[in-house]
Design a protein around this motif. Structure first.
Motif, PDB file in Angstrom:
ATOM      1  N   THR A 132      25.976  67.804  29.376  1.00 59.08           N
ATOM      2  CA  THR A 132      25.903  67.801  30.773  1.00 59.08           C
ATOM      3  C   THR A 132      26.445  66.472  30.803  1.00 59.08           C
ATOM      4  O   THR A 132      27.936  66.014  31.430  1.00 59.08           O
ATOM      5  N   HIS A 133      25.718  65.091  30.458  1.00 58.80           N
ATOM      6  CA  HIS A 133      26.112  63.457  30.224  1.00 58.80           C
ATOM      7  C   HIS A 133      27.311  63.663  29.195  1.00 58.80           C
ATOM      8  O   HIS A 133      28.030  62.831  29.777  1.00 58.80           O
ATOM      9  N   LEU A 134      27.192  63.928  28.690  1.00 56.59           N
ATOM     10  CA  LEU A 134      28.864  64.086  27.705  1.00 56.59           C
ATOM     11  C   LEU A 134      29.978  64.402  28.402  1.00 56.59           C
ATOM     12  O   LEU A 134      30.703  63.580  28.107  1.00 56.59           O
ATOM     13  N   HIS A 135      30.026  65.657  28.849  1.00 59.15           N
ATOM     14  CA  HIS A 135      31.555  66.190  29.351  1.00 59.15           C
ATOM     15  C   HIS A 135      31.133  65.025  30.731  1.00 59.15           C
ATOM     16  O   HIS A 135      32.689  65.475  30.494  1.00 59.15           O
ATOM     17  N   ARG A 136      30.688  64.057  31.497  1.00 61.17           N
ATOM     18  CA  ARG A 136      31.654  63.446  31.771  1.00 61.17           C
ATOM     19  C   ARG A 136      32.177  62.133  31.700  1.00 61.17           C
ATOM     20  O   ARG A 136      33.762  62.649  31.902  1.00 61.17           O
ATOM     21  N   ASN A 137      32.376  62.271  30.021  1.00 62.14           N
ATOM     22  CA  ASN A 137      33.716  61.422  29.314  1.00 62.14           C
ATOM     23  C   ASN A 137      33.990  62.351  28.306  1.00 62.14           C
ATOM     24  O   ASN A 137      35.143  61.627  27.397  1.00 62.14           O
ATOM     25  N   MET A 138      34.154  63.270  28.158  1.00 62.51           N
ATOM     26  CA  MET A 138      34.441  63.907  26.660  1.00 62.51           C
ATOM     27  C   MET A 138      34.610  65.206  27.508  1.00 62.51           C
ATOM     28  O   MET A 138      34.083  66.146  28.112  1.00 62.51           O
ATOM     29  N   THR A 139      36.137  65.907  26.133  1.00 67.91           N
ATOM     30  CA  THR A 139      36.666  67.056  26.927  1.00 67.91           C
ATOM     31  C   THR A 139      35.738  68.301  26.511  1.00 67.91           C
ATOM     32  O   THR A 139      34.492  68.228  25.904  1.00 67.91           O
TER      33      THR A 139
ATOM     34  N   LYS B 297      27.892  69.744  35.688  1.00 62.01           N
ATOM     35  CA  LYS B 297      28.204  68.285  36.159  1.00 62.01           C
ATOM     36  C   LYS B 297      28.849  68.313  37.126  1.00 62.01           C
ATOM     37  O   LYS B 297      28.824  67.213  38.113  1.00 62.01           O
ATOM     38  N   SER B 298      29.812  69.547  37.374  1.00 63.88           N
ATOM     39  CA  SER B 298      30.492  69.358  38.786  1.00 63.88           C
ATOM     40  C   SER B 298      29.163  69.159  39.873  1.00 63.88           C
ATOM     41  O   SER B 298      28.989  68.524  41.195  1.00 63.88           O
ATOM     42  N   GLU B 299      28.263  69.689  39.728  1.00 67.43           N
ATOM     43  CA  GLU B 299      26.544  70.378  40.909  1.00 67.43           C
ATOM     44  C   GLU B 299      26.117  68.997  40.259  1.00 67.43           C
ATOM     45  O   GLU B 299      25.594  68.267  42.026  1.00 67.43           O
ATOM     46  N   TYR B 300      26.364  68.042  39.979  1.00 66.80           N
ATOM     47  CA  TYR B 300      25.353  67.161  39.862  1.00 66.80           C
ATOM     48  C   TYR B 300      26.169  65.827  39.831  1.00 66.80           C
ATOM     49  O   TYR B 300      25.784  64.377  40.486  1.00 66.80           O
ATOM     50  N   TYR B 301      27.290  65.685  39.386  1.00 66.15           N
ATOM     51  CA  TYR B 301      28.376  64.052  40.068  1.00 66.15           C
ATOM     52  C   TYR B 301      29.772  64.274  40.274  1.00 66.15           C
ATOM     53  O   TYR B 301      30.187  63.631  40.405  1.00 66.15           O
TER      54      TYR B 301
END
Length: 303
Positions: free
Chosen positions: A268-275, A298-302
């Motif tokens: 999830t953390h990586l998906h904030r900056n990666m495809t 990612k949408s739920e937390y960030y």
């Protein structure tokens, strides 16, 4: 499953061309074998329902087919198709439909307009660790031998996103400190991959390998697994679970720290900056369906 035969020439040709496309795109042998087999089962179903044209494939026919799959009894044991099987079948059918449509129009991944909903809520993670909670977890590992070992464990499970079994079966020879990567040969999906290490992760692993692991081993030991116990034996599932339990109690962040939670968190953390495709490659997923849960998280937390 019994061997299926197709009789519609356009179906046979489309399936052959789809297989060739997978090969030219560099798909793994596993995908080149399994995806066409799943598509063949779909096309056979269409034939049995008097559908013999690719132009007849629409939302209604696809939905009815997957409803049929969900309820079809297994041939070798009791029960019906597993969610994992349905998801892999979904991936194959969607990619085939996109391939067929692309012969007439320029469409991309996920642009066929066909929706196939598989209920996978039971397997989706409900929570992750936030970055500051991960930091608390790493900081809970002190400078003792076990503390340094546990920090290396966290570096493999979170920093490298390894599955529990991948971490336990990891060999020293599979860690390339010169190139800063780990080679995963014994993967759940039977496909090897190389996982990059961040500088911090590599430092944690190096400290464990050079300053701790040899001290835990007997001088005559030829054990090659990376993770070992304080008694110098190969780490087991139960021992790793106890490591996670001990760390959970130590940090007391209100979440049970598990191998799965750490893997879900880094994804999830990586998906904030990666495809999502790059995250899937990092995790070793062969299907994007397995990775799409991180878009939701990612949408739920960030947001």
């Amino acid at each position: 499953m019994r061997k299926l035969e197709l009789h519609t020439i356009t179906f046979i040709e489309a399936l052959e061309n789809f297989t060739i496309r997978l090969q030219t795109q560099g798909a793994s042998q596993f995908q080149v074998y399994n995806k066409p087999n799943s598509v063949k089962e779909f096309l056979h179903y269409l034939e049995q329902n008097d559908i013999t044209s690719l132009n007849q494939i629409n939302q209604k026919e696809v939905s009815e087919y997957f409803e049929y799959l969900k309820n079809r009894p297994l041939q070798t044991k009791d029960g019906t198709m597993s969610t994992a099987y349905l998801l892999k079948h979904r991936e194959a059918v969607l990619r085939f439909i996109e391939f067929v449509m692309s012969q007439q129009n320029e469409i991309g991944h996920g642009q066929s307009g066909i929706q196939i909903r598989i209920d996978n809520t039971e397997k989706q993670p409900k929570e992750i660790l936030l970055e500051d909670e991960v930091e608390i977890l790493f900081n809970a590992c002190d400078s003792s031998l076990l503390g340094i070992r546990d920090k290396a464990v966290l570096s493999l499970l979170y920093g490298c996103g390894l599955r529990r079994k991948e971490a336990l079966e990891l060999e020293i020879s599979e860690i390339d400190l010169n190139k800063g990567r780990i080679h995963i040969d014994k993967s759940k999906t039977k496909h090897a991959r190389d996982v990059p290490m961040s500088n911090r992760v590599q430092q944690n692993i190096e400290e464990y390998l050079f300053n701790v692991r040899n001290m835990m081993l007997d001088s005559t030991s030829n054990l090659t697994k990376v993770l070992i116990t304080e008694r110098g034996t190969e780490m087991s599932n139960s021992t790793l679970a106890k490591v996670m339990e001990r760390l959970s109690e130590k940090v007391n962040i209100g979440k049970a720290v598990t191998c799965h939670l750490l893997r879900h968190s880094i994804a999830t953390h990586l998906h904030r900056n990666m495809t999502i495709e790059d995250v899937a490659k990092f995790l070793g997923h062969t299907s994007l369906d397995s990775t799409m849960i991180y878009t939701h998280l990612k949408s739920e937390y960030y947001g």
